[in-house]
Design a protein around this motif. Structure first.
Motif, PDB file in Angstrom:
ATOM      1  N   UNK A   1     -52.853  34.291 -35.891  1.00  0.00           N
ATOM      2  CA  UNK A   1     -52.730  35.582 -35.207  1.00  0.00           C
ATOM      3  C   UNK A   1     -52.092  36.617 -36.137  1.00  0.00           C
ATOM      4  N   UNK A   2     -51.076  36.200 -36.897  1.00  0.00           N
ATOM      5  CA  UNK A   2     -50.455  37.107 -37.867  1.00  0.00           C
ATOM      6  C   UNK A   2     -51.465  37.501 -38.941  1.00  0.00           C
ATOM      7  N   UNK A   3     -52.225  36.536 -39.420  1.00  0.00           N
ATOM      8  CA  UNK A   3     -53.261  36.789 -40.419  1.00  0.00           C
ATOM      9  C   UNK A   3     -54.293  37.778 -39.873  1.00  0.00           C
ATOM     10  N   UNK A   4     -54.764  37.579 -38.634  1.00  0.00           N
ATOM     11  CA  UNK A   4     -55.748  38.475 -38.035  1.00  0.00           C
ATOM     12  C   UNK A   4     -55.188  39.891 -37.894  1.00  0.00           C
ATOM     13  N   UNK A   5     -53.921  40.015 -37.567  1.00  0.00           N
ATOM     14  CA  UNK A   5     -53.287  41.336 -37.461  1.00  0.00           C
ATOM     15  C   UNK A   5     -53.262  42.012 -38.831  1.00  0.00           C
ATOM     16  N   UNK A   6     -52.941  41.251 -39.880  1.00  0.00           N
ATOM     17  CA  UNK A   6     -52.952  41.808 -41.243  1.00  0.00           C
ATOM     18  C   UNK A   6     -54.370  42.239 -41.635  1.00  0.00           C
ATOM     19  N   UNK A   7     -55.342  41.417 -41.296  1.00  0.00           N
ATOM     20  CA  UNK A   7     -56.738  41.754 -41.615  1.00  0.00           C
ATOM     21  C   UNK A   7     -57.152  43.044 -40.908  1.00  0.00           C
ATOM     22  N   UNK A   8     -56.748  43.204 -39.657  1.00  0.00           N
ATOM     23  CA  UNK A   8     -57.080  44.418 -38.905  1.00  0.00           C
ATOM     24  C   UNK A   8     -56.448  45.646 -39.555  1.00  0.00           C
ATOM     25  N   UNK A   9     -55.208  45.505 -40.043  1.00  0.00           N
ATOM     26  CA  UNK A   9     -54.558  46.618 -40.739  1.00  0.00           C
ATOM     27  C   UNK A   9     -55.320  46.977 -42.016  1.00  0.00           C
ATOM     28  N   UNK A  10     -55.761  45.959 -42.746  1.00  0.00           N
ATOM     29  CA  UNK A  10     -56.538  46.216 -43.960  1.00  0.00           C
ATOM     30  C   UNK A  10     -57.835  46.953 -43.650  1.00  0.00           C
ATOM     31  N   UNK A  11     -58.535  46.535 -42.590  1.00  0.00           N
ATOM     32  CA  UNK A  11     -59.778  47.202 -42.204  1.00  0.00           C
ATOM     33  C   UNK A  11     -59.512  48.628 -41.754  1.00  0.00           C
ATOM     34  N   UNK A  12     -58.395  48.860 -41.064  1.00  0.00           N
ATOM     35  CA  UNK A  12     -58.040  50.221 -40.663  1.00  0.00           C
ATOM     36  C   UNK A  12     -57.849  51.103 -41.895  1.00  0.00           C
ATOM     37  N   UNK A  13     -57.195  50.572 -42.921  1.00  0.00           N
ATOM     38  CA  UNK A  13     -56.992  51.321 -44.164  1.00  0.00           C
ATOM     39  C   UNK A  13     -58.323  51.622 -44.846  1.00  0.00           C
ATOM     40  N   UNK A  14     -59.220  50.651 -44.875  1.00  0.00           N
ATOM     41  CA  UNK A  14     -60.533  50.856 -45.484  1.00  0.00           C
ATOM     42  C   UNK A  14     -61.295  51.939 -44.731  1.00  0.00           C
ATOM     43  N   UNK A  15     -61.260  51.887 -43.391  1.00  0.00           N
ATOM     44  CA  UNK A  15     -61.952  52.898 -42.587  1.00  0.00           C
ATOM     45  C   UNK A  15     -61.367  54.292 -42.825  1.00  0.00           C
ATOM     46  N   UNK A  16     -60.041  54.377 -42.928  1.00  0.00           N
ATOM     47  CA  UNK A  16     -59.403  55.668 -43.168  1.00  0.00           C
ATOM     48  C   UNK A  16     -59.798  56.231 -44.534  1.00  0.00           C
ATOM     49  N   UNK A  17     -59.792  55.376 -45.563  1.00  0.00           N
ATOM     50  CA  UNK A  17     -60.192  55.821 -46.905  1.00  0.00           C
ATOM     51  C   UNK A  17     -61.647  56.275 -46.910  1.00  0.00           C
ATOM     52  N   UNK A  18     -62.495  55.536 -46.220  1.00  0.00           N
ATOM     53  CA  UNK A  18     -63.913  55.898 -46.164  1.00  0.00           C
ATOM     54  C   UNK A  18     -64.102  57.230 -45.444  1.00  0.00           C
ATOM     55  N   UNK A  19     -63.323  57.486 -44.408  1.00  0.00           N
ATOM     56  CA  UNK A  19     -63.433  58.746 -43.674  1.00  0.00           C
ATOM     57  C   UNK A  19     -62.925  59.913 -44.519  1.00  0.00           C
ATOM     58  N   UNK A  20     -61.878  59.666 -45.309  1.00  0.00           N
ATOM     59  CA  UNK A  20     -61.301  60.723 -46.140  1.00  0.00           C
ATOM     60  C   UNK A  20     -62.146  61.004 -47.379  1.00  0.00           C
ATOM     61  N   UNK A  21     -62.809  59.990 -47.909  1.00  0.00           N
ATOM     62  CA  UNK A  21     -63.597  60.131 -49.134  1.00  0.00           C
ATOM     63  C   UNK A  21     -64.984  59.533 -48.924  1.00  0.00           C
ATOM     64  N   UNK A  22     -65.813  60.195 -48.145  1.00  0.00           N
ATOM     65  CA  UNK A  22     -67.132  59.627 -47.879  1.00  0.00           C
ATOM     66  C   UNK A  22     -67.978  59.558 -49.155  1.00  0.00           C
ATOM     67  N   UNK A  23     -68.818  58.570 -49.219  1.00  0.00           N
ATOM     68  CA  UNK A  23     -69.710  58.402 -50.365  1.00  0.00           C
ATOM     69  C   UNK A  23     -70.716  59.548 -50.392  1.00  0.00           C
ATOM     70  N   UNK A  24     -71.340  59.789 -51.540  1.00  0.00           N
ATOM     71  CA  UNK A  24     -72.363  60.844 -51.615  1.00  0.00           C
ATOM     72  C   UNK A  24     -73.490  60.641 -50.597  1.00  0.00           C
ATOM     73  N   UNK A  25     -73.855  59.417 -50.323  1.00  0.00           N
ATOM     74  CA  UNK A  25     -74.908  59.144 -49.346  1.00  0.00           C
ATOM     75  C   UNK A  25     -74.465  59.595 -47.959  1.00  0.00           C
ATOM     76  N   UNK A  26     -73.248  59.265 -47.576  1.00  0.00           N
ATOM     77  CA  UNK A  26     -72.726  59.676 -46.263  1.00  0.00           C
ATOM     78  C   UNK A  26     -72.629  61.196 -46.197  1.00  0.00           C
ATOM     79  N   UNK A  27     -72.179  61.816 -47.270  1.00  0.00           N
ATOM     80  CA  UNK A  27     -72.092  63.284 -47.286  1.00  0.00           C
ATOM     81  C   UNK A  27     -73.472  63.906 -47.086  1.00  0.00           C
ATOM     82  N   UNK A  28     -74.473  63.363 -47.755  1.00  0.00           N
ATOM     83  CA  UNK A  28     -75.840  63.886 -47.633  1.00  0.00           C
ATOM     84  C   UNK A  28     -76.366  63.698 -46.205  1.00  0.00           C
ATOM     85  N   UNK A  29     -76.132  62.524 -45.626  1.00  0.00           N
ATOM     86  CA  UNK A  29     -76.589  62.283 -44.253  1.00  0.00           C
ATOM     87  C   UNK A  29     -75.911  63.225 -43.270  1.00  0.00           C
TER      88      UNK A  29
END
Length: 108
Positions: free
Chosen positions: A68-96
């Motif tokens: 359960x602790x591991x899953x909570x850490x994994x969820x935090x990591x995914x939240x960070x990845x999603x935030x970075x992706x939202x802040x710095x979208x790839x050129x493909x996402x920007x074009x879409x």
């Protein structure tokens, strides 16, 4: 002497993996928590044998607090990845996104 098998291994990034193709323990545990049987989980993840699914479930049940602790850490990591992706979208996402704003274009 009987040797015991290890069904869950940690990869180089610290993720817990099941089976030779490295299915995430997260996937197996979440399916189990949703009430899926081991047989159904094996059908969802055909890279795993039924034995590996049962091994992963046994690992989870024997180490519930740690998992359960591991899953909570994994969820935090995914939240960070999603935030970075939202802040710095790839050129493909920007074009879409730009195409979606064009008047008269259909939304995807």
């Amino acid at each position: 002497m009987i040797s015991s098998k290890r069904y869950v291994e940690e990869d180089s990034q610290g993720a817990l993996r099941v089976g030779p193709l490295g299915v995430s323990l997260d996937s197996v545990v979440i399916a189990f928590q949703q009430g899926h049987s081991a047989e159904t989980i094996q059908q969802l993840y055909p890279a795993l044998s039924l034995e590996e699914v049962y091994g992963a479930i046994a690992y989870y049940l024997a180490n519930r607090d740690e998992v359960h602790q591991y899953l909570a850490r994994q969820e935090q990591l995914w939240d960070q990845v999603r935030q970075r992706a939202a802040q710095n979208p790839s050129p493909v996402v920007q074009r879409l996104r730009a195409l979606n704003k064009v008047p008269g274009s259909a939304a995807p």
